[in-house]
Design a protein around this motif. Sequence first.
Motif, PDB file in Angstrom:
ATOM      1  N   LYS A  31       2.704  -4.407  -1.390  1.00  0.00           N
ATOM      2  CA  LYS A  31       4.003  -4.286  -2.027  1.00  0.00           C
ATOM      3  C   LYS A  31       3.850  -4.590  -3.512  1.00  0.00           C
ATOM      4  O   LYS A  31       3.313  -5.624  -3.896  1.00  0.00           O
ATOM      5  CB  LYS A  31       5.009  -5.235  -1.387  1.00  0.00           C
ATOM      6  N   VAL A  32       4.307  -3.672  -4.330  1.00  0.00           N
ATOM      7  CA  VAL A  32       4.295  -3.829  -5.779  1.00  0.00           C
ATOM      8  C   VAL A  32       5.709  -3.528  -6.259  1.00  0.00           C
ATOM      9  O   VAL A  32       6.190  -2.407  -6.109  1.00  0.00           O
ATOM     10  CB  VAL A  32       3.278  -2.881  -6.458  1.00  0.00           C
ATOM     11  N   GLY A  33       6.355  -4.550  -6.791  1.00  0.00           N
ATOM     12  CA  GLY A  33       7.766  -4.382  -7.131  1.00  0.00           C
ATOM     13  C   GLY A  33       8.533  -4.126  -5.855  1.00  0.00           C
ATOM     14  O   GLY A  33       8.416  -4.860  -4.887  1.00  0.00           O
ATOM     15  N   GLY A  34       9.281  -3.060  -5.825  1.00  0.00           N
ATOM     16  CA  GLY A  34      10.037  -2.721  -4.628  1.00  0.00           C
ATOM     17  C   GLY A  34       9.398  -1.623  -3.815  1.00  0.00           C
ATOM     18  O   GLY A  34      10.001  -1.121  -2.875  1.00  0.00           O
ATOM     19  N   ALA A  35       8.178  -1.229  -4.158  1.00  0.00           N
ATOM     20  CA  ALA A  35       7.552  -0.099  -3.484  1.00  0.00           C
ATOM     21  C   ALA A  35       6.304  -0.529  -2.724  1.00  0.00           C
ATOM     22  O   ALA A  35       5.614  -1.468  -3.106  1.00  0.00           O
ATOM     23  CB  ALA A  35       7.172   0.969  -4.506  1.00  0.00           C
ATOM     24  N   LEU A  36       6.026   0.191  -1.652  1.00  0.00           N
ATOM     25  CA  LEU A  36       4.761   0.024  -0.942  1.00  0.00           C
ATOM     26  C   LEU A  36       3.787   1.058  -1.488  1.00  0.00           C
ATOM     27  O   LEU A  36       4.048   2.259  -1.435  1.00  0.00           O
ATOM     28  CB  LEU A  36       4.949   0.232   0.556  1.00  0.00           C
ATOM     29  N   LEU A  37       2.681   0.567  -2.017  1.00  0.00           N
ATOM     30  CA  LEU A  37       1.652   1.435  -2.569  1.00  0.00           C
ATOM     31  C   LEU A  37       0.397   1.377  -1.710  1.00  0.00           C
ATOM     32  O   LEU A  37       0.137   0.369  -1.049  1.00  0.00           O
ATOM     33  CB  LEU A  37       1.288   0.999  -3.993  1.00  0.00           C
ATOM     34  N   LEU A  38      -0.382   2.435  -1.758  1.00  0.00           N
ATOM     35  CA  LEU A  38      -1.660   2.443  -1.065  1.00  0.00           C
ATOM     36  C   LEU A  38      -2.630   1.568  -1.850  1.00  0.00           C
ATOM     37  O   LEU A  38      -2.850   1.783  -3.037  1.00  0.00           O
ATOM     38  CB  LEU A  38      -2.222   3.860  -0.951  1.00  0.00           C
ATOM     39  N   ALA A  39      -3.185   0.570  -1.181  1.00  0.00           N
ATOM     40  CA  ALA A  39      -4.171  -0.314  -1.804  1.00  0.00           C
ATOM     41  C   ALA A  39      -5.582   0.171  -1.505  1.00  0.00           C
ATOM     42  O   ALA A  39      -6.499  -0.039  -2.296  1.00  0.00           O
ATOM     43  CB  ALA A  39      -3.994  -1.746  -1.290  1.00  0.00           C
ATOM     44  N   GLY A  53      -2.981   3.492  -5.121  1.00  0.00           N
ATOM     45  CA  GLY A  53      -1.976   3.579  -6.172  1.00  0.00           C
ATOM     46  C   GLY A  53      -0.830   4.516  -5.833  1.00  0.00           C
ATOM     47  O   GLY A  53       0.241   4.440  -6.422  1.00  0.00           O
ATOM     48  N   GLN A  54      -1.043   5.384  -4.863  1.00  0.00           N
ATOM     49  CA  GLN A  54      -0.010   6.331  -4.443  1.00  0.00           C
ATOM     50  C   GLN A  54       1.055   5.596  -3.633  1.00  0.00           C
ATOM     51  O   GLN A  54       0.766   4.648  -2.910  1.00  0.00           O
ATOM     52  CB  GLN A  54      -0.675   7.414  -3.594  1.00  0.00           C
ATOM     53  N   LYS A  55       2.296   6.056  -3.746  1.00  0.00           N
ATOM     54  CA  LYS A  55       3.377   5.468  -2.948  1.00  0.00           C
ATOM     55  C   LYS A  55       3.203   5.860  -1.483  1.00  0.00           C
ATOM     56  O   LYS A  55       2.871   7.010  -1.181  1.00  0.00           O
ATOM     57  CB  LYS A  55       4.735   5.934  -3.443  1.00  0.00           C
ATOM     58  N   LEU A  56       3.425   4.904  -0.590  1.00  0.00           N
ATOM     59  CA  LEU A  56       3.307   5.169   0.837  1.00  0.00           C
ATOM     60  C   LEU A  56       4.270   6.271   1.262  1.00  0.00           C
ATOM     61  O   LEU A  56       3.905   7.142   2.053  1.00  0.00           O
ATOM     62  CB  LEU A  56       3.551   3.899   1.666  1.00  0.00           C
ATOM     63  N   ALA A  57       5.480   6.261   0.725  1.00  0.00           N
ATOM     64  CA  ALA A  57       6.466   7.290   1.090  1.00  0.00           C
ATOM     65  C   ALA A  57       5.951   8.688   0.749  1.00  0.00           C
ATOM     66  O   ALA A  57       6.104   9.631   1.540  1.00  0.00           O
ATOM     67  CB  ALA A  57       7.789   7.023   0.389  1.00  0.00           C
ATOM     68  N   ASP A  58       5.315   8.827  -0.409  1.00  0.00           N
ATOM     69  CA  ASP A  58       4.756  10.129  -0.803  1.00  0.00           C
ATOM     70  C   ASP A  58       3.593  10.512   0.112  1.00  0.00           C
ATOM     71  O   ASP A  58       3.450  11.673   0.500  1.00  0.00           O
ATOM     72  CB  ASP A  58       4.279  10.096  -2.255  1.00  0.00           C
ATOM     73  N   ALA A  59       2.764   9.537   0.457  1.00  0.00           N
ATOM     74  CA  ALA A  59       1.630   9.806   1.333  1.00  0.00           C
ATOM     75  C   ALA A  59       2.106  10.246   2.715  1.00  0.00           C
ATOM     76  O   ALA A  59       1.571  11.191   3.295  1.00  0.00           O
ATOM     77  CB  ALA A  59       0.749   8.558   1.440  1.00  0.00           C
ATOM     78  N   ARG A  60       3.137   9.588   3.227  1.00  0.00           N
ATOM     79  CA  ARG A  60       3.673   9.961   4.549  1.00  0.00           C
ATOM     80  C   ARG A  60       4.324  11.338   4.515  1.00  0.00           C
ATOM     81  O   ARG A  60       4.290  12.064   5.510  1.00  0.00           O
ATOM     82  CB  ARG A  60       4.680   8.921   5.023  1.00  0.00           C
ATOM     83  N   ALA A  61       4.921  11.696   3.374  1.00  0.00           N
ATOM     84  CA  ALA A  61       5.524  13.022   3.260  1.00  0.00           C
ATOM     85  C   ALA A  61       4.449  14.104   3.365  1.00  0.00           C
ATOM     86  O   ALA A  61       4.686  15.169   3.930  1.00  0.00           O
ATOM     87  CB  ALA A  61       6.266  13.148   1.937  1.00  0.00           C
ATOM     88  N   CYS A  62       3.258  13.805   2.838  1.00  0.00           N
ATOM     89  CA  CYS A  62       2.145  14.757   2.904  1.00  0.00           C
ATOM     90  C   CYS A  62       1.446  14.722   4.254  1.00  0.00           C
ATOM     91  O   CYS A  62       0.910  15.736   4.704  1.00  0.00           O
ATOM     92  CB  CYS A  62       1.117  14.436   1.823  1.00  0.00           C
ATOM     93  N   LEU A  63       1.446  13.558   4.861  1.00  0.00           N
ATOM     94  CA  LEU A  63       0.644  13.351   6.065  1.00  0.00           C
ATOM     95  C   LEU A  63       1.388  12.435   7.041  1.00  0.00           C
ATOM     96  O   LEU A  63       1.160  11.230   7.081  1.00  0.00           O
ATOM     97  CB  LEU A  63      -0.686  12.715   5.652  1.00  0.00           C
ATOM     98  N   PRO A  64       2.287  12.994   7.839  1.00  0.00           N
ATOM     99  CA  PRO A  64       3.112  12.175   8.737  1.00  0.00           C
ATOM    100  C   PRO A  64       2.333  11.380   9.783  1.00  0.00           C
ATOM    101  O   PRO A  64       2.820  10.362  10.273  1.00  0.00           O
ATOM    102  CB  PRO A  64       4.032  13.194   9.419  1.00  0.00           C
ATOM    103  N   THR A  65       1.123  11.797  10.145  1.00  0.00           N
ATOM    104  CA  THR A  65       0.349  11.109  11.178  1.00  0.00           C
ATOM    105  C   THR A  65      -0.437   9.917  10.628  1.00  0.00           C
ATOM    106  O   THR A  65      -1.187   9.275  11.359  1.00  0.00           O
ATOM    107  CB  THR A  65      -0.652  12.073  11.839  1.00  0.00           C
TER     108      THR A  65
END
Length: 137
Positions: A31-39, A53-65
């Motif tokens: 968690k960085v600020g209010g966002a979950l980022l890929l560590a 550094g990518q947002k988890l929400a963006d990563a899940r949008a690309c790759l739901p599994t």
Amino acid sequence: MPFLPTERLRRKHPPSPSGAPDEAPLVLTEKVGGALLLAAVDAKARALGLAPGQKLADARACLPTLVALEHDGDADRRFLERLADAADRYTPLVALEPPEGFVLDITGCAHLFGGEAALRSDLLRRLAGAGLTARAT
């Protein structure tokens, strides 16, 4: 060891013996600020275009599994320390290079292993045998 955090977890919790040929990509979040980022990301996630550094929400949008777990930097450091302790078989001069590696000063030691290339090969073979992706320069 570019995938040390995710490979540490895969070693701790190996894939199920169900025979499933394809493991889901694994990422670790912080968690960085209010966002979950890929560590950290595993090799499969990186190959699919995900990166720290990518947002988890963006990563899940690309790759739901995607499998996302909380990153434990302290556990990664302890694991790296254990690996570095084991590397003292090559030299007494081992320095940590967190978060993903260590440095060996093999001055005066390489001949004991048949030379630098043989020492490097042995180290990489042992790390691969432990399920770790590594490179040595």
